[in-house]
Design an enzyme around this catalytic site. Sequence first.
Site, PDB file in Angstrom:
ATOM      1  N   GLY A  10     -24.492 -10.538 -58.487  1.00 12.19           N
ATOM      2  CA  GLY A  10     -24.228 -10.772 -57.060  1.00 12.19           C
ATOM      3  C   GLY A  10     -24.456 -12.257 -56.824  1.00 12.19           C
ATOM      4  N   GLN A  13     -24.769 -14.850 -50.677  1.00 12.38           N
ATOM      5  CA  GLN A  13     -25.716 -15.737 -49.996  1.00 12.38           C
ATOM      6  C   GLN A  13     -27.049 -15.831 -50.740  1.00 12.38           C
ATOM      7  OE1 GLN A  13     -24.359 -17.541 -47.813  1.00 12.38           O
ATOM      8  NE2 GLN A  13     -24.327 -16.592 -45.803  1.00 12.38           N
ATOM      9  N   ILE A  14     -27.597 -14.656 -51.091  1.00 13.36           N
ATOM     10  CA  ILE A  14     -28.893 -14.694 -51.798  1.00 13.36           C
ATOM     11  C   ILE A  14     -28.678 -15.197 -53.227  1.00 13.36           C
ATOM     12  CG2 ILE A  14     -30.912 -13.377 -52.579  1.00 13.36           C
ATOM     13  CD1 ILE A  14     -30.477 -11.441 -50.283  1.00 13.36           C
ATOM     14  N   ARG A  83     -26.415  -6.109 -44.446  1.00 15.06           N
ATOM     15  CA  ARG A  83     -26.343  -5.509 -43.103  1.00 15.06           C
ATOM     16  C   ARG A  83     -25.542  -6.352 -42.129  1.00 15.06           C
ATOM     17  NH1 ARG A  83     -31.954  -3.894 -40.547  1.00 15.06           N
ATOM     18  NH2 ARG A  83     -32.859  -5.506 -41.876  1.00 15.06           N
ATOM     19  N   ASN A  96     -23.981   0.974 -51.626  1.00  8.35           N
ATOM     20  CA  ASN A  96     -24.777   0.223 -52.597  1.00  8.35           C
ATOM     21  C   ASN A  96     -25.256   1.087 -53.767  1.00  8.35           C
ATOM     22  OD1 ASN A  96     -24.269  -2.081 -51.225  1.00  8.35           O
ATOM     23  ND2 ASN A  96     -26.283  -2.266 -50.265  1.00  8.35           N
ATOM     24  N   THR A 120     -31.176  -5.620 -53.542  1.00  8.01           N
ATOM     25  CA  THR A 120     -30.192  -4.869 -52.755  1.00  8.01           C
ATOM     26  C   THR A 120     -30.868  -3.776 -51.921  1.00  8.01           C
ATOM     27  OG1 THR A 120     -28.537  -5.303 -54.453  1.00  8.01           O
ATOM     28  CG2 THR A 120     -28.084  -3.484 -52.943  1.00  8.01           C
ATOM     29  N   ASN A 121     -30.439  -3.662 -50.680  1.00  5.30           N
ATOM     30  CA  ASN A 121     -30.983  -2.660 -49.757  1.00  5.30           C
ATOM     31  C   ASN A 121     -30.135  -1.384 -49.725  1.00  5.30           C
ATOM     32  OD1 ASN A 121     -33.357  -3.637 -48.472  1.00  5.30           O
ATOM     33  ND2 ASN A 121     -32.128  -5.248 -47.542  1.00  5.30           N
ATOM     34  N   ARG A 152     -43.156 -13.313 -44.123  1.00  4.17           N
ATOM     35  CA  ARG A 152     -42.819 -13.309 -42.687  1.00  4.17           C
ATOM     36  C   ARG A 152     -44.088 -13.163 -41.851  1.00  4.17           C
ATOM     37  NH1 ARG A 152     -37.430  -9.680 -43.678  1.00  4.17           N
ATOM     38  NH2 ARG A 152     -35.984 -11.441 -43.745  1.00  4.17           N
ATOM     39  N   HIS A 176     -39.787  -1.075 -47.642  1.00  3.27           N
ATOM     40  CA  HIS A 176     -39.211  -2.252 -46.980  1.00  3.27           C
ATOM     41  C   HIS A 176     -38.362  -1.715 -45.849  1.00  3.27           C
ATOM     42  CE1 HIS A 176     -37.743  -6.260 -46.547  1.00  3.27           C
ATOM     43  NE2 HIS A 176     -36.538  -6.034 -47.019  1.00  3.27           N
TER      44      HIS A 176
HETATM   45  N1  APR Z   1     -20.805  -5.829 -58.597  1.00  2.30           N
HETATM   46  C1  APR Z   1     -21.184  -7.113 -58.491  1.00  2.30           C
HETATM   47  N2  APR Z   1     -21.218  -7.779 -57.330  1.00  2.30           N
HETATM   48  C2  APR Z   1     -20.837  -7.098 -56.237  1.00  2.30           C
HETATM   49  C3  APR Z   1     -20.448  -5.741 -56.270  1.00  2.30           C
HETATM   50  C4  APR Z   1     -20.429  -5.108 -57.527  1.00  2.30           C
HETATM   51  N3  APR Z   1     -20.064  -3.835 -57.648  1.00  2.30           N
HETATM   52  N4  APR Z   1     -20.151  -5.363 -54.999  1.00  2.30           N
HETATM   53  C5  APR Z   1     -20.342  -6.426 -54.207  1.00  2.30           C
HETATM   54  N5  APR Z   1     -20.771  -7.474 -54.956  1.00  2.30           N
HETATM   55  C6  APR Z   1     -21.075  -8.835 -54.536  1.00  2.30           C
HETATM   56  C7  APR Z   1     -20.192  -9.327 -53.401  1.00  2.30           C
HETATM   57  O1  APR Z   1     -18.938  -9.788 -53.896  1.00  2.30           O
HETATM   58  C8  APR Z   1     -21.042 -10.452 -52.819  1.00  2.30           C
HETATM   59  O2  APR Z   1     -20.704 -11.726 -53.357  1.00  2.30           O
HETATM   60  O3  APR Z   1     -22.383  -8.877 -54.005  1.00  2.30           O
HETATM   61  C9  APR Z   1     -22.477 -10.088 -53.245  1.00  2.30           C
HETATM   62  C10 APR Z   1     -23.400  -9.838 -52.075  1.00  2.30           C
HETATM   63  O4  APR Z   1     -23.527 -11.054 -51.417  1.00  2.30           O
HETATM   64  P1  APR Z   1     -23.579 -11.173 -49.824  1.00  2.30           P
HETATM   65  O5  APR Z   1     -22.525 -10.281 -49.247  1.00  2.30           O
HETATM   66  O6  APR Z   1     -23.562 -12.608 -49.476  1.00  2.30           O
HETATM   67  O7  APR Z   1     -24.987 -10.503 -49.477  1.00  2.30           O
HETATM   68  P2  APR Z   1     -26.447 -11.154 -49.564  1.00  2.30           P
HETATM   69  O8  APR Z   1     -26.801 -11.727 -48.246  1.00  2.30           O
HETATM   70  O9  APR Z   1     -26.560 -11.997 -50.764  1.00  2.30           O
HETATM   71  O10 APR Z   1     -27.334  -9.819 -49.712  1.00  2.30           O
HETATM   72  C11 APR Z   1     -27.222  -8.987 -50.841  1.00  2.30           C
HETATM   73  O11 APR Z   1     -29.456  -8.140 -50.606  1.00  2.30           O
HETATM   74  O12 APR Z   1     -30.960  -8.286 -48.828  1.00  2.30           O
HETATM   75  C12 APR Z   1     -30.026  -7.502 -49.486  1.00  2.30           C
HETATM   76  O13 APR Z   1     -29.196  -6.126 -47.701  1.00  2.30           O
HETATM   77  C13 APR Z   1     -28.889  -7.174 -48.585  1.00  2.30           C
HETATM   78  O14 APR Z   1     -27.986  -5.493 -49.986  1.00  2.30           O
HETATM   79  C14 APR Z   1     -27.827  -6.831 -49.565  1.00  2.30           C
HETATM   80  C15 APR Z   1     -28.109  -7.769 -50.735  1.00  2.30           C
END
Ligand code: APR
Length: 320
Positions: A10, A13-14, A83, A96, A120-121, A152, A176
């Site tokens: 992934g 953002q994170i 979210r 997820n 992941t949540n 926090r 969490h």
């Molecule tokens: N395999 C790999 N990557 C994937 C898949 C998958 N099957 N499905 C989605 N992704 C990628 C998306 O393409 C995206 O780039 O996961 C990434 C998630 O990034 P963001 O949408 O920016 O989410 P982010 O803010 O990083 O949060 C990720 O952490 O805090 C938790 O609730 C939040 O579950 C979320 C996770």
Amino acid sequence: MARNKIALIGSGQIGGTLAHLAGLKELGDIVLFDIAEGMPQGKALDLAESSPVDGFDSGLSGTNTYEGIEGADVVIVTAGVPRKPGMSRDDLLEINLKVMEQVGAGIKKYAPDAFVICITNPLDAMVWALQKFSGLPANKVVGMAGVLDSARFRYFLAEEFNVSVEDVTAFVLGGHGDTMVPLTRYSTVAGVPLTDLVKMGWLTAERLEEIVQRTRDGGAEIVGLLKTGSAFYAPAASAIQMAESYLKDKKRVLPCAAHLDGQYGQKDMYVGVPTVIGANGIERIIEIDLNSDEKAMFDKSVASVNGLVDACKKIQPALA
Ligand code: APR
């Protein structure tokens, strides 16, 4: 000695923030993985181009195939959907869970010796499922939640008292989410418990309860402000602290969603508890005595996590 390899599953953002922090701290070579084509490669190149400025030597690459994570020492999982306003972490469960199945298979095949940190949540259920799907030992698969929740809490308390964040410690247990259990008698300013600070007139019991509630709602507060996603700087910093403790065998005492096998009266579940993270992964789970109020809050939190795990088992019977 070869550098450690850190795989980020992934690269949103994170994931991007994790890569930046891991680079700045020179934790190792970093591989960003995502299903989105070009995006992990683009972020890796952009970050690599920042390395001469900041002066760090970390290999950075992006990939869309699991082969790319082969032999990783640490895997941090943020793959999935975050979210949006109005959604609870639990709304994310079904989508997820499918993502965890793919990620678990990829880790099992290419990085079976890694220390795996799930972000992941809904966290406690997803890390439980990821451990099952990957088949990795339970002490090597852990969820990031408590470090963030306590950060926090610490920040809000430091702001309230006008003292350094460094001198505030916080202790948060449980899942969490809305049922997390901030333990005020184990949270301190320079060693003085919050319960004593109330007696000393630093704040009222009501104000403390407001801060506790703000901590529970900390994720939603950010979602409400950002509108298009959820928190990423503090979650990434928290997971990096856990990864660093593993890679450097620091044996930090950190609250994490860890696999319980009898501790706190729970079997085969993941929930937030204080742990020691060192070269062997989760080396110890610290079992503290809870008073009756704390136990009631913890049990409520456990029940809520168990409800999500049951929902996972219904969606994917192989997990049952
Ligand atoms: N395999 C790999 N990557 C994937 C898949 C998958 N099957 N499905 C989605 N992704 C990628 C998306 O393409 C995206 O780039 O996961 C990434 C998630 O990034 P963001 O949408 O920016 O989410 P982010 O803010 O990083 O949060 C990720 O952490 O805090 C938790 O609730 C939040 O579950 C979320 C996770």
